[in-house]
Design a protein around this motif. Sequence first.
Motif, PDB file in Angstrom:
ATOM      1  N   UNK A   1       0.801  -1.223   0.000  1.00 25.75           N
ATOM      2  CA  UNK A   1       0.000   0.000   0.000  1.00 25.75           C
ATOM      3  C   UNK A   1       0.839   1.281   0.000  1.00 25.75           C
ATOM      4  N   UNK A   2       2.103   1.173   0.393  1.00 27.77           N
ATOM      5  CA  UNK A   2       2.922   2.382   0.517  1.00 27.77           C
ATOM      6  C   UNK A   2       2.551   3.112   1.793  1.00 27.77           C
ATOM      7  N   UNK A   3       2.555   4.437   1.745  1.00 24.68           N
ATOM      8  CA  UNK A   3       2.234   5.241   2.925  1.00 24.68           C
ATOM      9  C   UNK A   3       0.739   5.184   3.217  1.00 24.68           C
ATOM     10  N   UNK A   4       0.400   4.914   4.467  1.00 21.03           N
ATOM     11  CA  UNK A   4      -0.979   4.880   4.944  1.00 21.03           C
ATOM     12  C   UNK A   4      -1.170   6.122   5.798  1.00 21.03           C
ATOM     13  N   UNK A   5      -2.137   6.949   5.419  1.00 20.66           N
ATOM     14  CA  UNK A   5      -2.366   8.187   6.155  1.00 20.66           C
ATOM     15  C   UNK A   5      -3.841   8.359   6.475  1.00 20.66           C
ATOM     16  N   UNK A   6      -4.107   9.065   7.558  1.00 25.15           N
ATOM     17  CA  UNK A   6      -5.488   9.397   7.887  1.00 25.15           C
ATOM     18  C   UNK A   6      -5.960  10.445   6.886  1.00 25.15           C
ATOM     19  N   UNK A   7      -7.110  10.187   6.295  1.00 22.66           N
ATOM     20  CA  UNK A   7      -7.641  11.021   5.219  1.00 22.66           C
ATOM     21  C   UNK A   7      -9.026  11.493   5.623  1.00 22.66           C
ATOM     22  N   UNK A   8      -9.729  12.120   4.719  1.00 18.98           N
ATOM     23  CA  UNK A   8     -11.039  12.698   5.037  1.00 18.98           C
ATOM     24  C   UNK A   8     -12.103  11.649   5.351  1.00 18.98           C
ATOM     25  N   UNK A   9     -11.892  10.390   4.973  1.00 26.05           N
ATOM     26  CA  UNK A   9     -12.888   9.339   5.249  1.00 26.05           C
ATOM     27  C   UNK A   9     -12.228   8.084   5.807  1.00 26.05           C
ATOM     28  N   UNK A  10     -11.269   8.258   6.668  1.00 25.20           N
ATOM     29  CA  UNK A  10     -10.574   7.120   7.246  1.00 25.20           C
ATOM     30  C   UNK A  10      -9.134   7.081   6.768  1.00 25.20           C
ATOM     31  N   UNK A  11      -8.560   5.905   6.774  1.00 22.26           N
ATOM     32  CA  UNK A  11      -7.167   5.744   6.355  1.00 22.26           C
ATOM     33  C   UNK A  11      -7.117   5.375   4.881  1.00 22.26           C
ATOM     34  N   UNK A  12      -6.204   6.013   4.161  1.00 22.78           N
ATOM     35  CA  UNK A  12      -6.079   5.743   2.729  1.00 22.78           C
ATOM     36  C   UNK A  12      -4.658   5.327   2.400  1.00 22.78           C
ATOM     37  N   UNK A  13      -4.539   4.659   1.258  1.00 24.33           N
ATOM     38  CA  UNK A  13      -3.269   4.136   0.776  1.00 24.33           C
ATOM     39  C   UNK A  13      -2.620   5.123  -0.187  1.00 24.33           C
ATOM     40  N   UNK A  14      -1.351   4.910  -0.405  1.00 23.04           N
ATOM     41  CA  UNK A  14      -0.620   5.715  -1.382  1.00 23.04           C
ATOM     42  C   UNK A  14      -1.033   5.335  -2.807  1.00 23.04           C
ATOM     43  N   UNK A  15      -1.276   4.045  -3.043  1.00 26.00           N
ATOM     44  CA  UNK A  15      -1.708   3.642  -4.382  1.00 26.00           C
ATOM     45  C   UNK A  15      -3.169   4.034  -4.581  1.00 26.00           C
ATOM     46  N   UNK A  16      -3.573   4.161  -5.822  1.00 22.63           N
ATOM     47  CA  UNK A  16      -4.925   4.598  -6.144  1.00 22.63           C
ATOM     48  C   UNK A  16      -5.581   3.616  -7.104  1.00 22.63           C
ATOM     49  N   UNK A  17      -6.882   3.787  -7.289  1.00 23.17           N
ATOM     50  CA  UNK A  17      -7.660   2.953  -8.206  1.00 23.17           C
ATOM     51  C   UNK A  17      -8.022   3.761  -9.442  1.00 23.17           C
ATOM     52  N   UNK A  18      -7.879   3.135 -10.604  1.00 23.07           N
ATOM     53  CA  UNK A  18      -8.303   3.742 -11.864  1.00 23.07           C
ATOM     54  C   UNK A  18      -8.877   2.665 -12.763  1.00 23.07           C
ATOM     55  N   UNK A  19      -9.876   3.036 -13.531  1.00 24.13           N
ATOM     56  CA  UNK A  19     -10.420   2.175 -14.567  1.00 24.13           C
ATOM     57  C   UNK A  19     -11.065   3.074 -15.603  1.00 24.13           C
ATOM     58  N   UNK A  20     -10.820   2.825 -16.895  1.00 21.96           N
ATOM     59  CA  UNK A  20     -11.320   3.730 -17.940  1.00 21.96           C
ATOM     60  C   UNK A  20     -12.840   3.862 -17.994  1.00 21.96           C
TER      61      UNK A  20
END
Length: 163
Positions: free
Chosen positions: A7-26
């Motif tokens: 996941x890389x860096x895990x940080x507290x975000x606006x809706x919980x904890x988020x990962x450094x990697x992201x999701x994409x789909x065309x």
Amino acid sequence: MTTHQYWGNIEQDWAGFSAEITFSNPFFNRQNLEIFLGEEFDEEGEEIEEPPTENQLNAFAETYQSFIVHFEIHLREMQTKAFERYQKLYAHYYENPEKSGEPALHIDAVDKHNEYIKEIMHLRVLDDDTIKLSIRYKIDTEHGLEFRFENGQIVAVGGIAET
């Protein structure tokens, strides 16, 4: 901040904890979507302050990787389930100008319905091989549309926070 091998860096975000990697789909209008890891709130409705454990992060990685490998199948299932939900809950209104006061939308096939489900909002990986994917549904922006996957299968479709 926590760091994880996948996941890389895990940080507290606006809706919980988020990962450094992201999701994409065309298929979706929004790319590089944050991936949330674990629940946002505990059983008492309080914001979770502790990041997921190493074991949870490892399990989340397995769940997410399996989800991504099979994503095209999941996408077709989501499209079908969303269209079925439209037919069951909304078509009687939106296809009837007398009820809606607007011209009929003429949504009579999955492909015609797909344009209404392209705005992805959240992707959340949870315990027990579970993923929630939330969409801003153009037909019902108030409630949205959420898919809950368990063990790689859609087990619930509903409004956001209803699954």
